[in-house]
Each structure stands twice: as structure tokens, then as C-alpha cells.
Design an enzyme around this catalytic site. Structure first.
Site, PDB file in Angstrom:
ATOM      1  N   ASP A  76     -30.424 -14.372 -44.924  1.00  0.00           N
ATOM      2  CA  ASP A  76     -29.095 -14.377 -45.679  1.00  0.00           C
ATOM      3  C   ASP A  76     -27.730 -14.786 -44.777  1.00  0.00           C
ATOM      4  O   ASP A  76     -27.574 -13.771 -43.806  1.00  0.00           O
ATOM      5  CB  ASP A  76     -29.375 -13.139 -46.240  1.00  0.00           C
ATOM      6  CG  ASP A  76     -27.869 -13.099 -46.891  1.00  0.00           C
ATOM      7  OD1 ASP A  76     -27.193 -13.922 -47.325  1.00  0.00           O
ATOM      8  OD2 ASP A  76     -27.773 -12.551 -47.868  1.00  0.00           O
ATOM      9  N   LEU A  77     -27.423 -15.464 -44.766  1.00  0.00           N
ATOM     10  CA  LEU A  77     -26.459 -16.102 -44.220  1.00  0.00           C
ATOM     11  C   LEU A  77     -24.922 -15.225 -44.088  1.00  0.00           C
ATOM     12  O   LEU A  77     -24.616 -14.664 -45.452  1.00  0.00           O
ATOM     13  CB  LEU A  77     -25.975 -17.252 -44.012  1.00  0.00           C
ATOM     14  CG  LEU A  77     -26.054 -19.103 -43.220  1.00  0.00           C
ATOM     15  CD1 LEU A  77     -26.145 -18.184 -41.753  1.00  0.00           C
ATOM     16  CD2 LEU A  77     -27.857 -18.953 -43.739  1.00  0.00           C
ATOM     17  N   TYR A  81     -19.546 -18.760 -46.877  1.00  0.00           N
ATOM     18  CA  TYR A  81     -18.740 -19.766 -46.983  1.00  0.00           C
ATOM     19  C   TYR A  81     -17.341 -19.898 -45.793  1.00  0.00           C
ATOM     20  O   TYR A  81     -16.775 -20.828 -45.744  1.00  0.00           O
ATOM     21  CB  TYR A  81     -17.256 -20.164 -48.735  1.00  0.00           C
ATOM     22  CG  TYR A  81     -18.451 -20.507 -49.225  1.00  0.00           C
ATOM     23  CD1 TYR A  81     -19.836 -21.089 -49.419  1.00  0.00           C
ATOM     24  CD2 TYR A  81     -17.995 -20.858 -51.041  1.00  0.00           C
ATOM     25  CE1 TYR A  81     -20.859 -21.384 -50.660  1.00  0.00           C
ATOM     26  CE2 TYR A  81     -18.931 -21.097 -51.815  1.00  0.00           C
ATOM     27  CZ  TYR A  81     -20.230 -21.728 -51.919  1.00  0.00           C
ATOM     28  OH  TYR A  81     -20.736 -21.931 -52.728  1.00  0.00           O
ATOM     29  N   ARG A 113     -12.824  -8.009 -45.977  1.00  0.00           N
ATOM     30  CA  ARG A 113     -13.777  -6.859 -46.039  1.00  0.00           C
ATOM     31  C   ARG A 113     -13.155  -5.406 -46.049  1.00  0.00           C
ATOM     32  O   ARG A 113     -13.443  -4.507 -46.894  1.00  0.00           O
ATOM     33  CB  ARG A 113     -14.640  -6.903 -46.233  1.00  0.00           C
ATOM     34  CG  ARG A 113     -15.605  -8.033 -46.777  1.00  0.00           C
ATOM     35  CD  ARG A 113     -16.921  -8.161 -46.322  1.00  0.00           C
ATOM     36  NE  ARG A 113     -17.464  -9.209 -47.221  1.00  0.00           N
ATOM     37  CZ  ARG A 113     -18.910  -9.988 -47.379  1.00  0.00           C
ATOM     38  NH1 ARG A 113     -19.734  -8.856 -46.624  1.00  0.00           N
ATOM     39  NH2 ARG A 113     -18.688 -11.388 -47.475  1.00  0.00           N
ATOM     40  N   ASP A 168     -27.031 -20.254 -48.967  1.00  0.00           N
ATOM     41  CA  ASP A 168     -26.987 -19.950 -48.539  1.00  0.00           C
ATOM     42  C   ASP A 168     -28.144 -18.566 -47.670  1.00  0.00           C
ATOM     43  O   ASP A 168     -28.328 -17.923 -46.807  1.00  0.00           O
ATOM     44  CB  ASP A 168     -25.490 -18.674 -47.258  1.00  0.00           C
ATOM     45  CG  ASP A 168     -25.492 -17.354 -49.406  1.00  0.00           C
ATOM     46  OD1 ASP A 168     -26.365 -17.995 -50.110  1.00  0.00           O
ATOM     47  OD2 ASP A 168     -25.166 -16.889 -49.347  1.00  0.00           O
ATOM     48  N   GLU A 169     -29.114 -18.950 -48.513  1.00  0.00           N
ATOM     49  CA  GLU A 169     -30.356 -18.047 -48.239  1.00  0.00           C
ATOM     50  C   GLU A 169     -32.187 -18.757 -48.443  1.00  0.00           C
ATOM     51  O   GLU A 169     -31.698 -20.200 -49.128  1.00  0.00           O
ATOM     52  CB  GLU A 169     -30.412 -16.608 -49.657  1.00  0.00           C
ATOM     53  CG  GLU A 169     -28.835 -16.107 -49.748  1.00  0.00           C
ATOM     54  CD  GLU A 169     -29.894 -15.237 -51.032  1.00  0.00           C
ATOM     55  OE1 GLU A 169     -30.719 -14.354 -50.969  1.00  0.00           O
ATOM     56  OE2 GLU A 169     -28.883 -15.005 -51.730  1.00  0.00           O
TER      57      GLU A 169
END
Length: 749
Positions: A76-77, A81, A113, A168-169
Site C-alpha cells: 500500500d503506497l 497522491y 495529518r 495505490d495498492e
DNA sequence: GTGGTGTAG
DNA sequence: GGTTCTACACCAC
């Protein structure tokens, strides 16, 4: 089960020859000897399977003939984005950054975040929390898609068993890589004591090398770490990985330690892992609808799902779904990793607050369509079906369901669909408008907030008439010194990459920057590179007087006369390409797409440019003319523009998209001679006003075109249209060379 | 087989 | 619910 052409014939990496090369380049990488290209060796048998969503896969390439413990990796990147944007704009590194689509934050980096910004937060809210945040619009997925495919490609260097879950996965079945490595390190069946787990172990469980499952997962963790390294070296992006005995568990644990970390789940911890989930909704494979239904049954925890009577569950959800999610709740998932190859459909969509006019619908449909045609052109395949999806809001009741209508694309239109927008945009827009009217009664007030256009049932054009830009085209070209088109040749490998959208060289051949080549494909869009920069090689950004927002490199790709036109327009306050802040972006976008000129014209002007092979004008039906499968109950579109220049007086209809030739007819009718600036005679059924508003160059192009068409043997096209078969007409001499036509800017052929 | 809808990630 | 895609199951015809 059958391997797709893509998987075996077109993918050189899975050939024996390539295996040997891979061995040389990367000695730790296991050979992929279970996919043998030799005819004597049968393809591995695949079991029909289902993925986490319960979808079955008949064409799985899971090799069930190899016994052993399954080891699945989920990569999982990390905030994909946002990472891509920071890569494209290094000045944003270290700053809080969010990527938004419309008013929603879709992802943000870790700096944002920390400020409290999260996914699915409104842009307004996010900026309130973090005013200094960099905000980037991520509605154009082109770059993300490019890098995503590049990553999948890097993973496929390890094994063909790579499944793209989304941009992205990826899931990777490394069971056989693990077995190979096991054979390599284990002499006489003895496992060395120094086997270790790379990264975290779920629950800090101790590795037991006496347990063959543990050893395999440990080796899997090392391969996963290598994969992440390859991704980072290849595209400079970090990702997190989960290593487990199945897809469900691999996905669950991949997110435990982020970013740029990985977690291995050993079998004894599976129950703990599942029970750590606080709600069934957190199980991949249980979506919002199913979770809601579970809620009605009083099931609000994993334990509740595990202990709920299966027969009651089956009654409510159906046997298949009930059994599937029941097993998922125990961490059981036997679905295979399925390499799906190229996407089965290409779609583009846009949302907006409210759209209630047909003109606006048409404009938005056209925008989506042009964007899609570009992707389609690059893909090289041809769609058999076109689908329009809408989301509307009725006055009485707000609802968010989507509705769609689809229809087959007429053969002759299908064959032209990859040659350029002029050939196909207008008839396709007409088809889509008909589909729209099939859903919406446009005589009453309507409100639409989403439009989606989808090309489906993508097929390779036949090699007999390959479309330039497609793999089929290149495969049938014989070029000196590049005759190596054998399945093992590097040319084929490059072709595969071209299809994938990254034209850069093989790994090892190109060690340049991570994003190099990512955008190179744009240069060849619509054949613009065929007419390129040598026209004006000296032009630079500083002396071009380009309007703001226009990419200099793209501009340089354009023919000199078009360059002049843009500059002239830019210097004129009334120029059609005059930019305001919002328009600047769309102008650049359109320039990149090579459709700017087309888009700058009015609809009537565009109709003048429609080549003769495609016609949307009404024609009396004929038994031997293929017809579009749209029910005749569709309300006819009394579009006066379509009727202009028509062969007869029938109302325009989607069904009537035929190869006959509006311009051909224009060239064959007796022309009224008009005197306009730069004009010669123009056909009587061309609106002089529309014509006069065209740029002078276009006027000349058309006049030349019409003049040329007059040399075509005269015939009654109205009668001919109903007699001549489509193929015969397509080959008729009316097809005038486009070398001197404005169409050359749109067509590659 | 085709088309429409729903579910999922 | 909010975005932007992509894929496939299921059902009706």
C-alpha cells in the site's frame, strides 16, 4: 482457464530467455519458471476463485499445482497522491500538503495529518485547521495512473502474480518465489538458523523456524522488503506492506505500521488480528451496504459475526455472501491473486453542483469524451460499448443512486475511434445525448450532478487493419534494425510499456530520475509528434509570447501555423484562447490533449470539420446498414444543426450514424457562390455566417477540401448511402488525403 | 449474450 | 451522502 494474450504472448518478462536475464541482473530474484512459453509446457491450471469482494475469477493465474504454504504480500503506497505531488514539486517537501478533488480532501501527507487534516475532510475545514497547507487538485488522475502502472510493472519483475487493487495498492502472490528461495537456502532440507523476519511481526510474536509456515512467511517478509526497495529506487515512493497467508490478512496488517514499514502476520496471531477489528465494516470485503445489513441483524463486532448462526445469515444475505463474510470474519480467504492485465473499461466522470440544461450536459459530455478518447488512443484498443452514467437529484427527493444506459458503438465508428476526435467526437456526443435522453425527460426540469462516460468491451483492433498507435500497429510494421518482434525481444517489452503508458527504457537501461518518461507519451498523442517542433525549432518559452498557462514544450510540438494562430490569439483581446485564471488551466489541458483548436471552435464550426466517413445526418434505413441498438422509442432529437446539410428530411437519430458523408455531399451539391473574405465557392448548405467566423486558415482548408471533393466522380450519395455497404464506402475514393487538411492536426493516419 | 444496477475498494 | 475511478456479480430480458 486461458492466459490472456497480454499475459503470455505480449509479456516478454515471463519468457525463459528473460528469466535468464533476470537471474543475471538480480541473483536473489527467483526465476519464474512456472510460466513456460514453450508450447510443450501447458499453462498452469487455475482454480476459479473469488476476491475479497466475492467476485469470482475464472481466469486466475494461480498455480494450484505447486503445493506449499501461501505467502501473500499487500503493498500500500503511503498517501499516494500526496507523495506523487511532493515528488513533482520538491519545494513542497516537509510542508503540510493535501490533495483534493472538488471540495474534498482525498489524501494528505503526514505533515498535514499532524495538524489534524484527514481524508474525506472538506477543503474548507482542512484549511481552517491548517491554513498554511499546500492544496493541490488531484482530479486529473493521469500522473497517478502512470506511476501506479509503473509500480505494478516493477512488481511484475518479481512475479507475474500481481493484482492491482486500485491505484495505490497491489497484491502479490510470492508463494513460489518463497519456495525457490527456500530451496536455495535450505541445504538438504535444513533451514539455516539465521532466518529472520524483515520488519515487524504482528503482536511481536516470536518466529519459530521449526515451523515451515513461519520460515516461509519470514522469507516472504524479506522479498516484500526487496519489493519496497525496488519501488523506491524506481519511482521514489515509499509504501507499507503486509505479509500473510492470504489476501485478507495481508491487507489487514499492511496498515499497522506506516509509513514505509511492513508487518508480517504469523498464523497463531490470526484470531488476535481479526478480533482487533472493532467493527465488521473494517473487514476488507464487507462494504457499507453489507455492514448496514449486518447491523440490522444486530451484528456489530467481529465476534458477533463469527458466532451468528450461519443459516440465519444465509437467509438474510444469501448463501454465497453469508458464507464468504462468515469465513472472512475468521481470517479465512482463499481467493487468488489475479493479474488482470489491462483495464476492461475506461471511464471518465465529473461531478458538479447542479446541471439542468441540455447545452451544459452536451458540453460536459464532450469534455469527458475527448479526455477519454485520448486515453483510448493511447491504449490502442477499441471499445464495443459506450455507457453514460448520471446521478440526478429530483425535486421531491434527494437520491444518490447512479443510473446508466449503454449501447453498442456502430462498427464504422468503432473503427475510427482511435484516429482522432474529428472523426468521432460529434457522432459519439450524439449517441451519448440520446442515452441521456433515454434516462431523463428533458422536456421537464431536471437536475444532474454527475456525468460519467465509459468505454467498455475493449478489444484489440484486428491485425488486418491495425490502428496506428496500437500495439497491433507496431507488431505489423517492419522497420530495419528493429525486426526483433519475437516474444522474447526487448522491442516487445517496450511495446508493452508503451501500452502501459511509460515509454522509458528497461530498468537497467535507464537509471535516470524516477519520473523520467512519465509524461513522454503525451508528445505522441494524436500524432502531434509527427508534425513537430522542427517547424519552429527556435521557439523558446521566453520569446514565444505565449498566453499564460500554455506549456512551452507542448506548444513547440505544434505546427508553425498553429503556433502563429495561438500567438495571434494571445495578443488579441478578443482571441478565442484568451485566458482567465480558470480558463488558463483548461487551455493548457486542452493543448496537452491536442484538442485545443477543436475545442475553440463552435459546434457548427466543428461540424464543418467532420470527415466524410462519419455522418450523423439522417439517412433512410437500409437492411444492410448496421444500426445502433438503441430502442426506437427514444425521443428524436430535433437538432437543427444536425439536419443542416442532411440527405433527407428525416429527424436525426442515434441510429443514423452512418458512413455516408456530409462533406462529401457538400462537395457534390450545386454550390451557391458566395463572396467572403478568403473565400471561394462554398456549398449552399453551409451557413455563410458560421463559415465566415472560422479562422482564415480553416476557411482555406475547407475550401481546398471542397474543391478537391469536386473532383470525385459525381454520384447520387443519397441513393448510394442506402446501397453501398459500409466497408465498401469506407474504401471509396472520396477519402481524400488529409495531408493538407486541418484534420491532420487531429489524425495520426 | 446484452443491458442495468448494486457492491466493493 | 461528500471524489474518481475500475471491476465484477447478479438479475432481467
Amino acid at each position: 482457464m486461458e492466459f490472456s494474450e497480454y499475459e503470455l504472448a505480449d509479456n516478454p518478462r515471463y519468457s525463459l530467455q528473460e528469466e535468464e536475464e533476470e537471474e543475471d541482473e538480480r541473483e536473489w530474484c527467483c526465476t519464474v519458471d512456472y510460466v513456460d512459453s514453450s508450447p510443450a509446457s501447458p499453462a498452469p491450471v487455475a482454480a476459479a476463485s473469488s476476491d475479497l469482494t466475492g467476485n469470482s475469477h475464472k481466469d486466475s493465474i494461480q498455480d494450484t499445482s505447486v503445493p506449499g504454504y501461501r505467502v501473500i504480500v499487500h503493498i500500500d503506497l503511503d498517501c499516494f497522491y500526496a507523495q506523487v505531488e511532493m515528488l513533482r514539486n520538491p519545494e513542497f517537501q516537509g510542508k503540510p500538503l493535501a490533495v483534493h478533488q472538488k471540495h474534498m480532501v482525498v489524501t494528505c501527507n503526514y505533515e498535514a495529518r499532524k495538524c489534524g487534516v484527514s481524508k474525506v475532510m472538506s477543503v474548507f475545514e482542512a484549511l481552517e485547521i491548517c491554513p498554511e497547507m499546500v492544496l493541490i487538485c488531484g482530479e486529473d488522475l493521469t500522473h497517478y495512473r502512470e506511476i501506479s502502472y509503473k509500480i505494478t510493472e516493477l512488481l511484475e519483475e518479481f512475479t507475474p502474480f500481481v493484482e492491482r487493487l486500485c491505484l495505490d495498492e497491489n497484491f502479490i502472490d510470492i508463494s513460489q518465489l518463497v519456495e525457490k528461495r527456500l530451496q536455495r537456502i535450505g541445504t538438504g532440507g535444513v533451514i539455516p538458523a539465521n532466518v529472520f523476519v524483515s520488519g515487524h511481526v504482528y503482536g511481536n510474536q516470536t518466529l519459530n523456524i521449526a515451523d515451515p509456515r513461519h520460515v516461509r512467511l519470514a522469507l516472504g517478509s524479506q522479498i516484500a522488503a526487496e519489493m519496497r526497495t525496488v519501488i523506491f529506487n524506481g519511482v521514489s515512493l515509499t509504501g507499507s506492506a503486509g505479509i500473510a497467508p492470504n489476501k485478507l490478512l495481508a491487507k489487514l496488517v499492511s496498515g499497522i505500521f506506516k509509513p514505509d514499514q511492513q508487518t508480517t502476520l504469523l498464523p497463531e496471531s490470526i484470531q488476535d488480528c481479526m478480533e482487533s477489528l472493532t467493527h465488521p465494516r473494517q473487514v476488507p470485503g464487507i462494504g457499507p451496504k453489507t455492514a448496514k445489513r449486518l447491523g440490522y441483524l444486530g451484528i456489530n463486532s467481529i465476534h458477533g459475526l463469527q458466532t451468528f448462526p450461519l443459516d440465519l445469515l444465509e437467509k438474510d444475505l444469501g448463501v454465497c455472501t453469508a458464507q464468504r463474510i462468515h469465513r472472512l470474519s475468521f481470517g479465512e480467504d482463499d481467493s487468488c491473486v489475479v493479474a488482470r492485465g489491462p483495464p476492461q473499461s475506461l471511464s471518465d466522470e465529473d461531478t458538479f453542483r447542479m446541471c439542468s440544461s441540455l447545452d451544459e450536459i452536451r458540453m460536459r459530455i464532450e469534455e469527458l469524451l475527448i479526455s477519454l478518447l485520448i486515453r483510448l488512443h493511447k491504449d490502442g484498443r477499441v471499445p464495443r460499448t459506450i455507457r453514460l452514467t448520471i446521478r440526478r437529484t429530483t425535486a421531491s427527493n434527494k437520491w444518490f443512486n447512479r443510473e446508466s444506459r449503454q449501447c453498442p458503438i456502430p462498427n464504422q465508428l468503432m473503427q475510427k475511434i482511435n484516429t482522432g476526435p474529428c472523426d468521432t467526437v460529434i457522432p459519439l456526443v450524439e449517441i451519448l445525448m440520446k442515452l441521456f435522453q433515454k434516462m431523463v425527460d428533458t422536456r421537464s426540469q431536471f437536475y444532474v450532478s454527475l456525468l460519467s462516460v465509459c468505454f467498455a468491451k475493449l478489444v484489440q483492433p484486428t491485425l488486418a487493419s491495425p490502428i496506428k498507435g496500437s500495439i497491433g500497429f507496431y507488431l505489423t510494421q517492419k522497420s530495419p534494425g528493429k525486426s526483433d518482434l519475437s516474444p522474447n525481444g526487448k522491442v516487445r517489452r517496450q511495446l508493452l510499456r508503451q501500452w502501459r503508458g511509460s515509454d522509458d527504457a528497461d530498468p537497467g537501461e535507464n537509471t535516470a530520475g524516477p519520473l523520467q518518461g512519465m509524461e513522454s507519451y503525451q508528445e505522441s498523442l494524436w500524432g502531434m509528434s509527427d508534425h513537430v517542433a522542427q517547424v519552429n525549432p527556435n521557439l523558446t518559452g521566453s520569446d514565444s509570447n505565449l498566453p499564460p498557462g500554455i506549456d512551452v514544450d507542448v506548444f513547440k510540438e505544434l505546427p508553425a501555423n498553429i503556433q502563429k494562430e495561438i500567438i495571434a490569439d494571445a495578443s488579441s483581446s478578443k482571441g478565442q484562447l484568451k485566458c482567465n485564471s480558470k480558463k488558463e488551466q483548461s487551455t493548457e489541458k486542452e493543448l496537452r490533449k491536442g484538442t485545443f483548436l477543436f475545442r475553440s471552435l463552435t459546434e457548427e464550426q466543428r461540424k464543418l470539420l467532420v470527415p466524410p466517413d462519419i455522418d450523423c445526418s439522417p439517412i433512410t434505413s437500409s437492411s444492410d446498414t448496421p444500426r445502433l441498438d438503441v430502442p426506437s422509442s427514444l425521443p428524436d432529437d430535433p437538432d437543427p444543426q444536425l439536419e443542416q446539410g442532411a440527405v433527407n428530411d428525416n429527424a436525426a437519430s442515434v441510429q443514423d450514424c452512418q458512413p455516408s458523408g456530409k462533406i462529401l455531399e457538400l462537395g457534390n451539391v450545386e454550390c451557391e457562390r458566395l463572396t467572403l473574405p478568403n473565400s471561394g465557392p462554398i456549398p449552399s448548405n453551409v451557413d455563410p455566417k458560421v463559415f465566415s467566423e472560422l479562422p482564415a486558415e480553416l476557411q482555406n482548408e475547407l475550401l481546398t477540401d471542397w474543391k478537391q471533393r469536386k473532383t470525385v466522380p459525381k454520384r447520387n450519395t443519397a441513393k448510394l448511402a442506402s446501397k453501398v455497404k459500409p466497408n465498401a464506402r469506407a474504401k471509396s475514393p472520396k477519402k481524400i488525403t488529409k495531408s493538407n487538411s486541418i484534420l491532420k492536426y487531429f489524425n495520426k493516419n
